[in-house]
Design a protein around this motif. Structure first.
Motif, PDB file in Angstrom:
ATOM      1  N   GLY A  44     -11.561  -6.187 -12.094  1.00 56.59           N
ATOM      2  CA  GLY A  44     -11.576  -7.472 -13.051  1.00 56.59           C
ATOM      3  C   GLY A  44     -10.049  -8.012 -13.227  1.00 56.59           C
ATOM      4  N   GLU A  45      -9.460  -7.096 -13.578  1.00 52.48           N
ATOM      5  CA  GLU A  45      -7.965  -7.242 -14.091  1.00 52.48           C
ATOM      6  C   GLU A  45      -6.941  -7.603 -12.685  1.00 52.48           C
ATOM      7  OE1 GLU A  45      -6.899  -4.888 -17.699  1.00 52.48           O
ATOM      8  OE2 GLU A  45      -8.227  -3.756 -16.479  1.00 52.48           O
ATOM      9  N   VAL A  46      -7.376  -7.219 -11.695  1.00 51.70           N
ATOM     10  CA  VAL A  46      -6.686  -7.223 -10.338  1.00 51.70           C
ATOM     11  C   VAL A  46      -6.860  -8.691  -9.916  1.00 51.70           C
ATOM     12  CG1 VAL A  46      -6.464  -6.760  -7.900  1.00 51.70           C
ATOM     13  CG2 VAL A  46      -6.848  -4.858  -9.612  1.00 51.70           C
ATOM     14  N   LEU A  47      -8.122  -9.232  -9.957  1.00 53.18           N
ATOM     15  CA  LEU A  47      -8.621 -10.572  -9.675  1.00 53.18           C
ATOM     16  C   LEU A  47      -8.119 -11.511 -10.658  1.00 53.18           C
ATOM     17  CD1 LEU A  47     -12.026  -9.850  -8.497  1.00 53.18           C
ATOM     18  CD2 LEU A  47     -10.214 -10.230  -6.901  1.00 53.18           C
ATOM     19  N   ASP A  48      -7.640 -11.164 -11.677  1.00 56.36           N
ATOM     20  CA  ASP A  48      -7.157 -12.248 -12.799  1.00 56.36           C
ATOM     21  C   ASP A  48      -5.624 -12.404 -12.498  1.00 56.36           C
ATOM     22  OD1 ASP A  48      -7.296 -13.860 -15.104  1.00 56.36           O
ATOM     23  OD2 ASP A  48      -6.903 -12.032 -16.427  1.00 56.36           O
ATOM     24  N   GLY A  49      -5.342 -12.672 -11.311  1.00 54.87           N
ATOM     25  CA  GLY A  49      -3.888 -12.908 -11.231  1.00 54.87           C
ATOM     26  C   GLY A  49      -2.947 -11.827 -10.514  1.00 54.87           C
ATOM     27  N   GLY A  50      -3.622 -10.821 -10.289  1.00 53.56           N
ATOM     28  CA  GLY A  50      -3.017  -9.738  -9.513  1.00 53.56           C
ATOM     29  C   GLY A  50      -2.357  -9.970  -8.320  1.00 53.56           C
ATOM     30  N   SER A  51      -1.420  -9.329  -7.736  1.00 49.58           N
ATOM     31  CA  SER A  51      -0.890  -9.215  -6.504  1.00 49.58           C
ATOM     32  C   SER A  51      -0.564  -7.827  -6.080  1.00 49.58           C
ATOM     33  CB  SER A  51       0.590  -9.589  -6.621  1.00 49.58           C
ATOM     34  OG  SER A  51       0.469 -11.206  -7.039  1.00 49.58           O
ATOM     35  N   ILE A  52      -0.337  -7.857  -4.499  1.00 49.70           N
ATOM     36  CA  ILE A  52       0.225  -6.591  -3.848  1.00 49.70           C
ATOM     37  C   ILE A  52       1.641  -6.730  -3.647  1.00 49.70           C
ATOM     38  CG2 ILE A  52       0.305  -5.572  -1.675  1.00 49.70           C
ATOM     39  CD1 ILE A  52      -2.446  -5.432  -1.415  1.00 49.70           C
ATOM     40  N   PHE A  53       2.199  -5.552  -4.377  1.00 48.17           N
ATOM     41  CA  PHE A  53       3.702  -5.491  -4.079  1.00 48.17           C
ATOM     42  C   PHE A  53       3.998  -4.792  -2.888  1.00 48.17           C
ATOM     43  CE2 PHE A  53       3.621  -7.344  -8.207  1.00 48.17           C
ATOM     44  CZ  PHE A  53       4.857  -7.805  -8.376  1.00 48.17           C
ATOM     45  N   TRP A  54       4.644  -5.517  -1.565  1.00 49.20           N
ATOM     46  CA  TRP A  54       4.853  -4.758  -0.423  1.00 49.20           C
ATOM     47  C   TRP A  54       5.780  -3.814  -0.515  1.00 49.20           C
ATOM     48  CZ3 TRP A  54       0.904  -3.983   2.515  1.00 49.20           C
ATOM     49  CH2 TRP A  54      -0.038  -5.012   2.555  1.00 49.20           C
ATOM     50  N   VAL A  55       5.810  -2.778  -0.228  1.00 48.71           N
ATOM     51  CA  VAL A  55       6.809  -1.662  -0.140  1.00 48.71           C
ATOM     52  C   VAL A  55       7.261  -1.314   1.385  1.00 48.71           C
ATOM     53  CG1 VAL A  55       7.824   0.602  -0.611  1.00 48.71           C
ATOM     54  CG2 VAL A  55       6.394  -0.555  -2.267  1.00 48.71           C
ATOM     55  N   ILE A  56       8.555  -1.644   1.904  1.00 51.32           N
ATOM     56  CA  ILE A  56       9.066  -1.758   3.130  1.00 51.32           C
ATOM     57  C   ILE A  56      10.365  -0.772   3.126  1.00 51.32           C
ATOM     58  CG2 ILE A  56       9.655  -2.748   5.428  1.00 51.32           C
ATOM     59  CD1 ILE A  56       8.298  -5.146   4.445  1.00 51.32           C
ATOM     60  N   LYS A  57      10.065   0.441   3.914  1.00 51.59           N
ATOM     61  CA  LYS A  57      11.202   1.380   3.971  1.00 51.59           C
ATOM     62  C   LYS A  57      11.791   1.896   2.722  1.00 51.59           C
ATOM     63  CE  LYS A  57      13.158   0.716   8.789  1.00 51.59           C
ATOM     64  NZ  LYS A  57      14.260   0.611   9.270  1.00 51.59           N
ATOM     65  N   GLY A  58      10.909   2.186   1.897  1.00 54.35           N
ATOM     66  CA  GLY A  58      11.648   2.635   0.376  1.00 54.35           C
ATOM     67  C   GLY A  58      11.848   1.382  -0.639  1.00 54.35           C
ATOM     68  N   VAL A  59      11.572   0.131  -0.149  1.00 53.12           N
ATOM     69  CA  VAL A  59      12.168  -0.904  -0.976  1.00 53.12           C
ATOM     70  C   VAL A  59      10.893  -1.787  -1.214  1.00 53.12           C
ATOM     71  CG1 VAL A  59      13.914  -2.979  -1.259  1.00 53.12           C
ATOM     72  CG2 VAL A  59      14.266  -0.583  -0.269  1.00 53.12           C
ATOM     73  N   MET A  60      10.564  -2.095  -2.441  1.00 55.63           N
ATOM     74  CA  MET A  60       9.752  -3.277  -2.997  1.00 55.63           C
ATOM     75  C   MET A  60      10.308  -4.480  -2.643  1.00 55.63           C
ATOM     76  SD  MET A  60       7.611  -3.660  -6.382  1.00 55.63           S
ATOM     77  CE  MET A  60       7.270  -2.034  -6.561  1.00 55.63           C
ATOM     78  N   CYS A  61       9.935  -5.206  -1.678  1.00 58.27           N
ATOM     79  CA  CYS A  61      10.503  -6.640  -1.252  1.00 58.27           C
ATOM     80  C   CYS A  61       9.676  -7.861  -1.489  1.00 58.27           C
ATOM     81  CB  CYS A  61      11.187  -6.377   0.154  1.00 58.27           C
ATOM     82  SG  CYS A  61       9.870  -5.810   1.468  1.00 58.27           S
ATOM     83  N   ALA A  62       8.590  -7.864  -1.717  1.00 56.99           N
ATOM     84  CA  ALA A  62       7.631  -9.131  -1.723  1.00 56.99           C
ATOM     85  C   ALA A  62       6.365  -8.856  -2.569  1.00 56.99           C
ATOM     86  CB  ALA A  62       7.499  -9.633  -0.220  1.00 56.99           C
ATOM     87  N   ARG A  63       5.839  -9.765  -2.696  1.00 58.98           N
ATOM     88  CA  ARG A  63       4.500  -9.741  -3.447  1.00 58.98           C
ATOM     89  C   ARG A  63       3.392 -10.707  -2.814  1.00 58.98           C
ATOM     90  NH1 ARG A  63       2.412 -13.310  -7.460  1.00 58.98           N
ATOM     91  NH2 ARG A  63       4.168 -14.898  -7.918  1.00 58.98           N
ATOM     92  N   GLN A  64       2.191 -10.638  -2.881  1.00 55.03           N
ATOM     93  CA  GLN A  64       1.172 -11.443  -2.151  1.00 55.03           C
ATOM     94  C   GLN A  64       0.078 -11.486  -2.904  1.00 55.03           C
ATOM     95  OE1 GLN A  64       0.566 -10.438   1.759  1.00 55.03           O
ATOM     96  NE2 GLN A  64       0.221 -12.332   2.300  1.00 55.03           N
ATOM     97  N   PRO A  65      -0.304 -12.805  -3.877  1.00 53.00           N
ATOM     98  CA  PRO A  65      -1.446 -12.647  -4.542  1.00 53.00           C
ATOM     99  C   PRO A  65      -2.874 -12.423  -4.061  1.00 53.00           C
ATOM    100  CG  PRO A  65      -0.120 -14.828  -4.607  1.00 53.00           C
ATOM    101  CD  PRO A  65       0.330 -13.992  -3.551  1.00 53.00           C
ATOM    102  N   ILE A  66      -3.613 -11.680  -4.685  1.00 53.69           N
ATOM    103  CA  ILE A  66      -4.968 -11.065  -4.322  1.00 53.69           C
ATOM    104  C   ILE A  66      -5.971 -12.140  -4.634  1.00 53.69           C
ATOM    105  CG2 ILE A  66      -6.716  -9.494  -4.704  1.00 53.69           C
ATOM    106  CD1 ILE A  66      -4.375  -7.594  -5.351  1.00 53.69           C
ATOM    107  N   ILE A  67      -6.729 -12.712  -3.544  1.00 48.92           N
ATOM    108  CA  ILE A  67      -7.852 -13.680  -4.046  1.00 48.92           C
ATOM    109  C   ILE A  67      -9.287 -12.877  -4.203  1.00 48.92           C
ATOM    110  CG2 ILE A  67      -8.646 -15.374  -2.801  1.00 48.92           C
ATOM    111  CD1 ILE A  67      -6.563 -15.920  -1.109  1.00 48.92           C
TER     112      ILE A  67
END
Length: 104
Positions: A44-67
């Motif tokens: 419920g809390e993930v769907l309330d504006g949560g995002s996936i934060f993508w980690v590439i080669k040990g660096v968090m570099c982007a986020r993408q909203p979860i629908i």
């Protein structure tokens, strides 16, 4: 209050490569769905504006909203959770993160 997930982008070597892969998926008429074994406990809390934060080669570099979170089955028939993502991939300030397994 939204809950965010942190996920390794396996196979990506850069944010541009992840963008290209996702753009090709959308251009082919597909949805952006990340399939994972477990459903988030605080869905419920993930769907309330949560995002996936993508980690590439040990660096968090982007986020993408979860629908949406969907019940799915894997290729072997076992249950899974499909995390449906928005088409927008938002760059964030690069932050080095410690090694982890799965999503957190």
């Amino acid at each position: 209050m939204p809950v965010h997930l942190k996920k390794l982008s396996v196979g990506s070597t850069s944010l541009d490569q992840l963008r290209e892969w996702q753009a090709a998926r959308v251009a082919a008429g597909g949805e952006l769905i990340h399939v994972t074994r477990n459903t988030p406990r605080r869905s419920g809390e993930v769907l309330d504006g949560g995002s996936i934060f993508w980690v590439i080669k040990g660096v968090m570099c982007a986020r993408q909203p979860i629908i949406e979170l969907r019940e799915m089955n894997r290729a072997d028939g076992k249950p899974a959770c499909g995390i449906v993502l928005a088409n927008e991939l938002i760059a964030v300030e690069p932050i080095r993160v410690r090694i982890f397994q799965g999503w957190r």
